[in-house]
Motif scaffolding. Structure first.
Motif, PDB file in Angstrom:
ATOM      1  N   VAL A 123      19.259   8.445  -3.821  1.00  0.00           N
ATOM      2  CA  VAL A 123      17.811   8.219  -3.829  1.00  0.00           C
ATOM      3  C   VAL A 123      17.442   7.193  -4.896  1.00  0.00           C
ATOM      4  O   VAL A 123      16.635   6.279  -4.656  1.00  0.00           O
ATOM      5  CB  VAL A 123      17.062   9.544  -4.076  1.00  0.00           C
ATOM      6  N   GLY A 124      18.039   7.310  -6.080  1.00  0.00           N
ATOM      7  CA  GLY A 124      17.749   6.371  -7.153  1.00  0.00           C
ATOM      8  C   GLY A 124      18.162   4.950  -6.809  1.00  0.00           C
ATOM      9  O   GLY A 124      17.433   3.989  -7.093  1.00  0.00           O
ATOM     10  N   VAL A 125      19.335   4.806  -6.185  1.00  0.00           N
ATOM     11  CA  VAL A 125      19.823   3.479  -5.791  1.00  0.00           C
ATOM     12  C   VAL A 125      18.912   2.863  -4.741  1.00  0.00           C
ATOM     13  O   VAL A 125      18.571   1.669  -4.810  1.00  0.00           O
ATOM     14  CB  VAL A 125      21.275   3.575  -5.283  1.00  0.00           C
ATOM     15  N   PHE A 126      18.501   3.655  -3.761  1.00  0.00           N
ATOM     16  CA  PHE A 126      17.612   3.132  -2.715  1.00  0.00           C
ATOM     17  C   PHE A 126      16.281   2.681  -3.296  1.00  0.00           C
ATOM     18  O   PHE A 126      15.784   1.592  -2.964  1.00  0.00           O
ATOM     19  CB  PHE A 126      17.394   4.182  -1.624  1.00  0.00           C
ATOM     20  N   ARG A 127      15.700   3.495  -4.155  1.00  0.00           N
ATOM     21  CA  ARG A 127      14.409   3.120  -4.729  1.00  0.00           C
ATOM     22  C   ARG A 127      14.537   1.894  -5.625  1.00  0.00           C
ATOM     23  O   ARG A 127      13.689   1.000  -5.601  1.00  0.00           O
ATOM     24  CB  ARG A 127      13.834   4.311  -5.506  1.00  0.00           C
ATOM     25  N   ASN A 128      15.595   1.853  -6.414  1.00  0.00           N
ATOM     26  CA  ASN A 128      15.808   0.707  -7.292  1.00  0.00           C
ATOM     27  C   ASN A 128      16.082  -0.560  -6.485  1.00  0.00           C
ATOM     28  O   ASN A 128      15.498  -1.623  -6.754  1.00  0.00           O
ATOM     29  CB  ASN A 128      16.974   1.005  -8.234  1.00  0.00           C
ATOM     30  N   VAL A 180      10.170  -4.446  -1.834  1.00  0.00           N
ATOM     31  CA  VAL A 180       9.675  -3.593  -0.757  1.00  0.00           C
ATOM     32  C   VAL A 180       8.655  -2.611  -1.323  1.00  0.00           C
ATOM     33  O   VAL A 180       8.839  -2.043  -2.401  1.00  0.00           O
ATOM     34  CB  VAL A 180      10.839  -2.827  -0.085  1.00  0.00           C
ATOM     35  N   SER A 181       7.583  -2.384  -0.597  1.00  0.00           N
ATOM     36  CA  SER A 181       6.515  -1.489  -1.032  1.00  0.00           C
ATOM     37  C   SER A 181       7.035  -0.073  -1.212  1.00  0.00           C
ATOM     38  O   SER A 181       7.946   0.378  -0.503  1.00  0.00           O
ATOM     39  CB  SER A 181       5.376  -1.494  -0.008  1.00  0.00           C
ATOM     40  N   SER A 182       6.440   0.670  -2.152  1.00  0.00           N
ATOM     41  CA  SER A 182       6.852   2.046  -2.415  1.00  0.00           C
ATOM     42  C   SER A 182       6.635   2.954  -1.207  1.00  0.00           C
ATOM     43  O   SER A 182       7.312   3.972  -1.057  1.00  0.00           O
ATOM     44  CB  SER A 182       6.078   2.595  -3.620  1.00  0.00           C
ATOM     45  N   VAL A 183       5.693   2.596  -0.342  1.00  0.00           N
ATOM     46  CA  VAL A 183       5.456   3.385   0.868  1.00  0.00           C
ATOM     47  C   VAL A 183       6.704   3.404   1.737  1.00  0.00           C
ATOM     48  O   VAL A 183       7.102   4.447   2.265  1.00  0.00           O
ATOM     49  CB  VAL A 183       4.263   2.810   1.667  1.00  0.00           C
ATOM     50  N   TYR A 184       7.355   2.263   1.861  1.00  0.00           N
ATOM     51  CA  TYR A 184       8.572   2.189   2.671  1.00  0.00           C
ATOM     52  C   TYR A 184       9.746   2.878   1.980  1.00  0.00           C
ATOM     53  O   TYR A 184      10.671   3.360   2.649  1.00  0.00           O
ATOM     54  CB  TYR A 184       8.909   0.733   2.968  1.00  0.00           C
ATOM     55  N   GLN A 185       9.707   2.930   0.665  1.00  0.00           N
ATOM     56  CA  GLN A 185      10.742   3.671  -0.051  1.00  0.00           C
ATOM     57  C   GLN A 185      10.669   5.151   0.292  1.00  0.00           C
ATOM     58  O   GLN A 185      11.689   5.811   0.503  1.00  0.00           O
ATOM     59  CB  GLN A 185      10.581   3.469  -1.560  1.00  0.00           C
ATOM     60  N   ILE A 186       9.447   5.683   0.377  1.00  0.00           N
ATOM     61  CA  ILE A 186       9.265   7.084   0.762  1.00  0.00           C
ATOM     62  C   ILE A 186       9.716   7.300   2.197  1.00  0.00           C
ATOM     63  O   ILE A 186      10.347   8.311   2.523  1.00  0.00           O
ATOM     64  CB  ILE A 186       7.782   7.485   0.597  1.00  0.00           C
ATOM     65  N   LEU A 187       9.426   6.324   3.055  1.00  0.00           N
ATOM     66  CA  LEU A 187       9.832   6.415   4.455  1.00  0.00           C
ATOM     67  C   LEU A 187      11.347   6.482   4.572  1.00  0.00           C
ATOM     68  O   LEU A 187      11.889   7.314   5.310  1.00  0.00           O
ATOM     69  CB  LEU A 187       9.299   5.208   5.228  1.00  0.00           C
ATOM     70  N   VAL A 188      12.040   5.630   3.828  1.00  0.00           N
ATOM     71  CA  VAL A 188      13.505   5.611   3.867  1.00  0.00           C
ATOM     72  C   VAL A 188      14.067   6.939   3.360  1.00  0.00           C
ATOM     73  O   VAL A 188      15.015   7.495   3.935  1.00  0.00           O
ATOM     74  CB  VAL A 188      14.054   4.438   3.016  1.00  0.00           C
ATOM     75  N   THR A 189      13.455   7.495   2.306  1.00  0.00           N
ATOM     76  CA  THR A 189      13.912   8.774   1.784  1.00  0.00           C
ATOM     77  C   THR A 189      13.777   9.872   2.830  1.00  0.00           C
ATOM     78  O   THR A 189      14.673  10.706   2.999  1.00  0.00           O
ATOM     79  CB  THR A 189      13.109   9.155   0.524  1.00  0.00           C
ATOM     80  N   GLY A 190      12.652   9.874   3.555  1.00  0.00           N
ATOM     81  CA  GLY A 190      12.457  10.859   4.607  1.00  0.00           C
ATOM     82  C   GLY A 190      13.493  10.749   5.706  1.00  0.00           C
ATOM     83  O   GLY A 190      14.013  11.762   6.196  1.00  0.00           O
ATOM     84  N   VAL A 191      13.823   9.530   6.090  1.00  0.00           N
ATOM     85  CA  VAL A 191      14.846   9.315   7.118  1.00  0.00           C
ATOM     86  C   VAL A 191      16.198   9.825   6.633  1.00  0.00           C
ATOM     87  O   VAL A 191      16.954  10.458   7.383  1.00  0.00           O
ATOM     88  CB  VAL A 191      14.926   7.818   7.483  1.00  0.00           C
ATOM     89  N   LEU A 192      16.515   9.567   5.360  1.00  0.00           N
ATOM     90  CA  LEU A 192      17.787  10.023   4.803  1.00  0.00           C
ATOM     91  C   LEU A 192      17.901  11.550   4.833  1.00  0.00           C
ATOM     92  O   LEU A 192      18.962  12.105   5.138  1.00  0.00           O
ATOM     93  CB  LEU A 192      17.943   9.514   3.373  1.00  0.00           C
ATOM     94  N   VAL A 193      16.794  12.228   4.525  1.00  0.00           N
ATOM     95  CA  VAL A 193      16.807  13.684   4.531  1.00  0.00           C
ATOM     96  C   VAL A 193      17.075  14.218   5.933  1.00  0.00           C
ATOM     97  O   VAL A 193      17.899  15.123   6.137  1.00  0.00           O
ATOM     98  CB  VAL A 193      15.475  14.252   3.993  1.00  0.00           C
ATOM     99  N   ILE A 194      16.387  13.667   6.916  1.00  0.00           N
ATOM    100  CA  ILE A 194      16.577  14.118   8.297  1.00  0.00           C
ATOM    101  C   ILE A 194      18.015  13.882   8.748  1.00  0.00           C
ATOM    102  O   ILE A 194      18.633  14.746   9.382  1.00  0.00           O
ATOM    103  CB  ILE A 194      15.588  13.391   9.230  1.00  0.00           C
TER     104      ILE A 194
END
Length: 313
Positions: A274-279, A286-300
């Motif tokens: 998660v830290g690597v993706f956000r960084n 990339v906007s922080s909104v898309y960072q949250i989106l990517v995190t959600g996809v990773l969880v699923i």
């Protein structure tokens, strides 16, 4: 067996692939300074994720970790800066408060037989309200140096590593050894696999669960201290996303949400993913909104992999 090995190696492979990808996107990614920054950014969630891992290994979940962390940080900063108390005593009381809250969670789960989801959801709201009341919704500043010492760094090669990062790694090593090498650690897995079967085999399941929730509370208190050390303040608005961040780290690290299976070090890998993706996404603009989106996809994807591995096993 091959399915289980793939599930165990999956988080590490995902972390390496993410590092390769972002190194190709930004020349700043593969620098020692950036990696030390990532480590500092994940050290709080990383420590909270240890407690969350212990709870999830017993087939529970803890939604209160972030708010308990915020409560602990506000208590120790208020007492240490304005309450006339020595900083070490303030730290001890802050950690003691989160440990007590974790113990209460455990008692409600074991003695009152309430579902962990409901118990910790209630504790989350209580902790949030107490944090706002105690702090009057004001950030606590002007802290004594003892409270922020873990945010200091030491030179390691060309990078600077925070003492809090070292503490996080030491905690992971200690809990990994406990779960792997001790009978009490194996009991945690047994309770998560089949609580009734564990009870019939002679394991005191209620004592195991109570110890797990109390230990989780202790770890949340240490997370409070790391949060204060990293930010330099006691922030009553902190902790509002850490419950989901820790679950994300644990699931990405390969621990099953159904309990009884997982390795605590995997949660560290999950937090780093998660830290690597956000960084990396931040370096790419990339906007922080898309960072949250990517995190959600990773969880699923991680939960789907868990389901697939269970069926394969």
């Amino acid at each position: 067996m091959k399915v289980r090995q793939a599930a165990a190696l999956g988080p590490l492979i995902a972390l390496l692939v993410a590092c390769v990808f972002f190194s190709l996107q930004s020349p700043r990614f593969l620098t020692p300074e950036n990696f030390s920054l990532i480590a500092q950014q994940v050290m709080v969630v990383g420590v909270l994720a240890i407690g969350q891992t212990l709870v999830i290994l017993t087939a529970g979940i803890d939604l209160s970790c972030g708010m308990l962390m915020a409560l602990g940080s506000v208590l120790m900063t208020l007492l240490g800066s304005r309450g006339g108390m020595s900083p070490m005593a303030a730290i001890a009381l802050g950690i003691g408060a989160t440990t007590l809250a974790g113990t209460i969670n455990g008692l409600l789960v074991t003695r009152v037989k309430l579902p962990p989801f409901i118990v910790t959801l209630g504790t989350m709201n209580i902790a949030f309200a107490l944090t706002q009341i105690v702090s009057r919704s004001q950030t606590v500043t002007d802290l004594p140096p003892v409270l922020t010492v873990l945010g200091n760094t030491m030179q390691v090669g060309s990078a600077r590593i925070a003492y809090g990062t070292v503490l996080m790694l030491a905690l992971y090593a200690g809990v990994w050894w406990f779960l792997r090498e001790t009978a009490a650690g194996r009991h945690v897995y047994a309770v998560g696999n089949n609580r009734e079967a564990a009870r019939l085999s002679g394991i005191n399941t209620e004592r195991v669960l109570l110890a797990v929730y109390a230990t989780a509370g202790l770890l949340y208190g240490l997370g409070s201290l790391l949060a204060v050390a990293r930010t330099g303040v006691g922030d009553p608005q902190a902790g509002q996303t850490e419950n989901l961040d820790t679950v994300t780290a644990v699931v990405l690290g390969g621990t099953s949400l159904f309990g009884g299976r997982g390795v605590v070090v995997g949660s560290l890998v999950g937090a780093l993913i998660v830290g690597v993706f956000r960084n990396g996404l931040t370096l790419m603009g990339v906007s922080s909104v898309y960072q949250i989106l990517v995190t959600g996809v990773l969880v699923i994807l991680a939960v789907a992999t868990d389901q697939w591995s269970r069926k394969g096993a």
